[in-house]
Motif scaffolding. Structure first.
Motif, PDB file in Angstrom:
ATOM      1  N   LEU A 231      87.944  75.014  62.340  1.00  0.00           N
ATOM      2  CA  LEU A 231      88.250  73.963  63.318  1.00  0.00           C
ATOM      3  C   LEU A 231      88.192  74.505  64.745  1.00  0.00           C
ATOM      4  O   LEU A 231      87.601  73.890  65.646  1.00  0.00           O
ATOM      5  CB  LEU A 231      89.631  73.377  63.036  1.00  0.00           C
ATOM      6  CG  LEU A 231      89.741  72.353  61.908  1.00  0.00           C
ATOM      7  CD1 LEU A 231      91.201  72.075  61.587  1.00  0.00           C
ATOM      8  CD2 LEU A 231      89.031  71.059  62.299  1.00  0.00           C
ATOM      9  N   ARG A 234      84.514  75.477  65.714  1.00  0.00           N
ATOM     10  CA  ARG A 234      83.669  74.311  65.959  1.00  0.00           C
ATOM     11  C   ARG A 234      84.027  73.630  67.264  1.00  0.00           C
ATOM     12  O   ARG A 234      83.155  73.105  67.973  1.00  0.00           O
ATOM     13  CB  ARG A 234      83.796  73.329  64.790  1.00  0.00           C
ATOM     14  CG  ARG A 234      82.931  72.085  64.940  1.00  0.00           C
ATOM     15  CD  ARG A 234      81.478  72.473  65.150  1.00  0.00           C
ATOM     16  NE  ARG A 234      80.851  72.943  63.930  1.00  0.00           N
ATOM     17  CZ  ARG A 234      79.703  73.619  63.898  1.00  0.00           C
ATOM     18  NH1 ARG A 234      79.086  73.920  65.037  1.00  0.00           N
ATOM     19  NH2 ARG A 234      79.180  74.022  62.761  1.00  0.00           N
ATOM     20  N   ASN A 251      89.161  72.931  48.124  1.00  0.00           N
ATOM     21  CA  ASN A 251      89.271  73.040  49.575  1.00  0.00           C
ATOM     22  C   ASN A 251      87.920  73.009  50.281  1.00  0.00           C
ATOM     23  O   ASN A 251      87.877  72.967  51.509  1.00  0.00           O
ATOM     24  CB  ASN A 251      89.987  74.340  49.947  1.00  0.00           C
ATOM     25  CG  ASN A 251      91.436  74.354  49.496  1.00  0.00           C
ATOM     26  OD1 ASN A 251      92.081  73.310  49.460  1.00  0.00           O
ATOM     27  ND2 ASN A 251      91.949  75.527  49.159  1.00  0.00           N
ATOM     28  N   PRO A 253      85.537  70.547  50.459  1.00  0.00           N
ATOM     29  CA  PRO A 253      85.301  69.362  51.292  1.00  0.00           C
ATOM     30  C   PRO A 253      86.090  69.382  52.601  1.00  0.00           C
ATOM     31  O   PRO A 253      85.605  68.908  53.629  1.00  0.00           O
ATOM     32  CB  PRO A 253      85.753  68.204  50.388  1.00  0.00           C
ATOM     33  CG  PRO A 253      85.631  68.735  49.003  1.00  0.00           C
ATOM     34  CD  PRO A 253      85.981  70.183  49.105  1.00  0.00           C
ATOM     35  N   LEU A 254      87.291  69.918  52.573  1.00  0.00           N
ATOM     36  CA  LEU A 254      88.093  69.990  53.782  1.00  0.00           C
ATOM     37  C   LEU A 254      87.438  70.910  54.828  1.00  0.00           C
ATOM     38  O   LEU A 254      87.462  70.623  56.020  1.00  0.00           O
ATOM     39  CB  LEU A 254      89.503  70.479  53.447  1.00  0.00           C
ATOM     40  CG  LEU A 254      90.505  70.516  54.599  1.00  0.00           C
ATOM     41  CD1 LEU A 254      90.651  69.144  55.229  1.00  0.00           C
ATOM     42  CD2 LEU A 254      91.850  71.036  54.125  1.00  0.00           C
ATOM     43  N   ARG A 256      84.213  71.466  55.076  1.00  0.00           N
ATOM     44  CA  ARG A 256      83.055  70.745  55.608  1.00  0.00           C
ATOM     45  C   ARG A 256      83.477  69.724  56.656  1.00  0.00           C
ATOM     46  O   ARG A 256      82.821  69.547  57.672  1.00  0.00           O
ATOM     47  CB  ARG A 256      82.291  70.071  54.472  1.00  0.00           C
ATOM     48  CG  ARG A 256      81.619  71.057  53.510  1.00  0.00           C
ATOM     49  CD  ARG A 256      80.673  70.328  52.560  1.00  0.00           C
ATOM     50  NE  ARG A 256      80.044  71.277  51.637  1.00  0.00           N
ATOM     51  CZ  ARG A 256      80.492  71.563  50.433  1.00  0.00           C
ATOM     52  NH1 ARG A 256      81.614  70.961  49.988  1.00  0.00           N
ATOM     53  NH2 ARG A 256      79.864  72.426  49.659  1.00  0.00           N
ATOM     54  N   GLN A 257      84.596  69.043  56.396  1.00  0.00           N
ATOM     55  CA  GLN A 257      85.116  68.099  57.381  1.00  0.00           C
ATOM     56  C   GLN A 257      85.570  68.811  58.650  1.00  0.00           C
ATOM     57  O   GLN A 257      85.557  68.237  59.733  1.00  0.00           O
ATOM     58  CB  GLN A 257      86.274  67.306  56.778  1.00  0.00           C
ATOM     59  CG  GLN A 257      85.887  66.400  55.625  1.00  0.00           C
ATOM     60  CD  GLN A 257      87.086  65.734  54.980  1.00  0.00           C
ATOM     61  OE1 GLN A 257      88.184  65.738  55.533  1.00  0.00           O
ATOM     62  NE2 GLN A 257      86.876  65.168  53.792  1.00  0.00           N
ATOM     63  N   SER A 258      85.956  70.068  58.516  1.00  0.00           N
ATOM     64  CA  SER A 258      86.407  70.839  59.676  1.00  0.00           C
ATOM     65  C   SER A 258      85.250  71.336  60.527  1.00  0.00           C
ATOM     66  O   SER A 258      85.475  71.833  61.636  1.00  0.00           O
ATOM     67  CB  SER A 258      87.247  72.035  59.216  1.00  0.00           C
ATOM     68  OG  SER A 258      88.357  71.602  58.452  1.00  0.00           O
ATOM     69  N   GLY A 259      84.019  71.216  60.022  1.00  0.00           N
ATOM     70  CA  GLY A 259      82.867  71.611  60.827  1.00  0.00           C
ATOM     71  C   GLY A 259      81.995  72.681  60.230  1.00  0.00           C
ATOM     72  O   GLY A 259      81.027  73.111  60.867  1.00  0.00           O
ATOM     73  N   ASP A 261      79.020  74.227  58.188  1.00  0.00           N
ATOM     74  CA  ASP A 261      77.711  73.763  57.741  1.00  0.00           C
ATOM     75  C   ASP A 261      77.479  74.088  56.275  1.00  0.00           C
ATOM     76  O   ASP A 261      76.749  73.378  55.588  1.00  0.00           O
ATOM     77  CB  ASP A 261      76.607  74.411  58.588  1.00  0.00           C
ATOM     78  CG  ASP A 261      76.721  74.010  60.053  1.00  0.00           C
ATOM     79  OD1 ASP A 261      76.707  72.806  60.332  1.00  0.00           O
ATOM     80  OD2 ASP A 261      76.838  74.900  60.916  1.00  0.00           O
ATOM     81  N   GLN A 367      74.801  68.190  55.222  1.00  0.00           N
ATOM     82  CA  GLN A 367      76.203  67.955  54.849  1.00  0.00           C
ATOM     83  C   GLN A 367      76.264  67.180  53.541  1.00  0.00           C
ATOM     84  O   GLN A 367      75.478  66.266  53.320  1.00  0.00           O
ATOM     85  CB  GLN A 367      76.930  67.181  55.959  1.00  0.00           C
ATOM     86  CG  GLN A 367      76.946  67.882  57.297  1.00  0.00           C
ATOM     87  CD  GLN A 367      77.971  68.985  57.322  1.00  0.00           C
ATOM     88  OE1 GLN A 367      78.842  69.047  56.481  1.00  0.00           O
ATOM     89  NE2 GLN A 367      77.875  69.872  58.302  1.00  0.00           N
TER      90      GLN A 367
END
Length: 368
Positions: A231, A234, A251, A253-254, A256-259, A261, A367
């Motif tokens: 986080l 990014r 963990n 997916p989390l 990936r959501q945090s930035g 690649d 993504q």
């Protein structure tokens, strides 16, 4: 629903190191002689200058006058050399002839300066060391562009950077961030620059010039720490490619959501390799061979050459596994591939040789 734990244990374990080093930047060390050897060398040089001066005075002793007995012997020559080089100058032995005075001007005076430089050289070196280090650090910062930042220099971080460096990345283009000063010492001995500190803090990542990095590897020991580092990284750099490792697949997916690649699940990957080795030991050996860089078979990515444009995947000389087209990764049997285009990139399996290098892809991975 994902819950992120703040890195409490990691932060507490790092406090002692951070109090000592204050999250400083450490550049690769230069080869320096041992202190005792340096002192011995300086003493030998000083004694050499002293003996040379004494011999010069003794050879030209007829041009000197001693107030005590009028003549200058070998002991008087060493005495005169000592008081002269140390700038004491009692005046009891003086040059009286023109030749002796010319020798003092042209020879002994430069020797006196050299003697003083040798004696105070160590002190001057200590005084100028900090200025030299600051100048070197500022020069390093100004020249650092498109580098690779590795957060965490444990087993995962070391293996990742070894693989990247095998493709031609220079060690001076790698910056390691870790909370342990001992780990950073190990990194600098390998030629990498290091930053000691908690990578979840933006000021630590800024010391690593993460805002100007091309790619960031997050290889921390804890998943929650990896999320916070991703986080923060990014937020500081929107364009860099971030690849992160996690222990638990839930963990990913989390991250990936945090930035991130790309996210590598270490525990699941190791488990799948173990299961494959049980079902088919030969297949497990092949997979392990592909993972090991520079031996046996290697998985590499390269651009399509002009001679391959318009060909089918199976018509190329290399064994193509996938085709990267735009932001999509297409399997070798995907009908959407059709024929190869000049803008495509091929992921192939090749025989590893000393000259085989993968071509790094600077575009972000798709993504999920």
């Amino acid at each position: 629903m994902f819950h992120v734990k703040l890195p409490g244990h990691d932060a507490m374990a790092r406090q002692d190191d951070e109090k000592v080093v204050a999250r400083q930047v450490k550049l690769p060390k230069r080869v320096v002689e041992r202190p005792l050897r340096q002192v011995a060398k300086r003493l030998l040089m000083a004694l050499t200058v002293l003996v040379a001066t004494a011999i010069i005075v003794w050879v030209d002793r007829s041009g000197y006058s001693d107030n005590s007995d009028g003549s200058v012997d070998l002991l008087d020559a060493f005495y005169y050399a000592t008081v002269t080089l140390s700038t004491t100058g009692y005046g009891d032995i003086t040059p009286v002839s023109d030749g002796a005075r010319i020798v003092n001007i042209l020879v002994i005076t430069p020797l006196r300066v050299l003697f003083l430089i040798i004696l105070v050289g160590t002190t001057l070196e200590v005084l100028t060391e900090r200025t030299r280090d600051e100048w070197r650090l500022n020069r390093w910062r100004s020249n650092l562009r498109d580098h690779t930042v590795v957060v965490g220099f444990g087993t995962k971080g070391r293996s990742a950077i070894q693989t990247v460096c095998a493709t031609g990345l220079k060690t001076d283009q790698v910056v390691v961030v870790d909370p342990s000063s001992k780990v950073i010492e190990a990194a600098t001995t390998l030629g990498f620059a290091g930053v000691v500190g908690d990578a979840t803090r933006s000021d630590v990542l800024l010391r690593a010039e993460v805002q100007r990095a091309r790619q960031i590897i997050v290889a921390t020991q804890r998943d929650d720490t990896a999320v916070l580092v991703t986080l923060t990284a990014r937020q500081l750099n929107r364009a860099a490619k971030i690849v992160a490792a996690v222990r638990e697949e839930e963990n990913a997916p989390l991250l990936r959501q945090s930035g991130a690649d790309a996210v590598i699940t270490s525990a699941s990957a190791a488990g799948r390799l173990l299961g494959l080795s049980v079902l088919s030991p030969s297949a497990g050996m092949v997979m392990e061979d592909l993972i090991q860089q520079g031996s046996g078979l290697d998985l590499v990515e390269r651009p399509v050459i002009k001679a391959e444009v318009g060909l089918n995947v199976r018509e190329t000389e290399d064994l193509v596994v996938s085709v990267v087209r735009g932001h999509r990764v297409l399997g070798y049997d995907d009908r959407a591939i059709g024929t190869l285009q000049l803008t495509d990139r091929l992921i192939t399996i090749v025989r590893a040789t000393p000259g085989t290098q993968s071509v790094p892809d600077t575009r972000p991975l798709p993504q999920d």
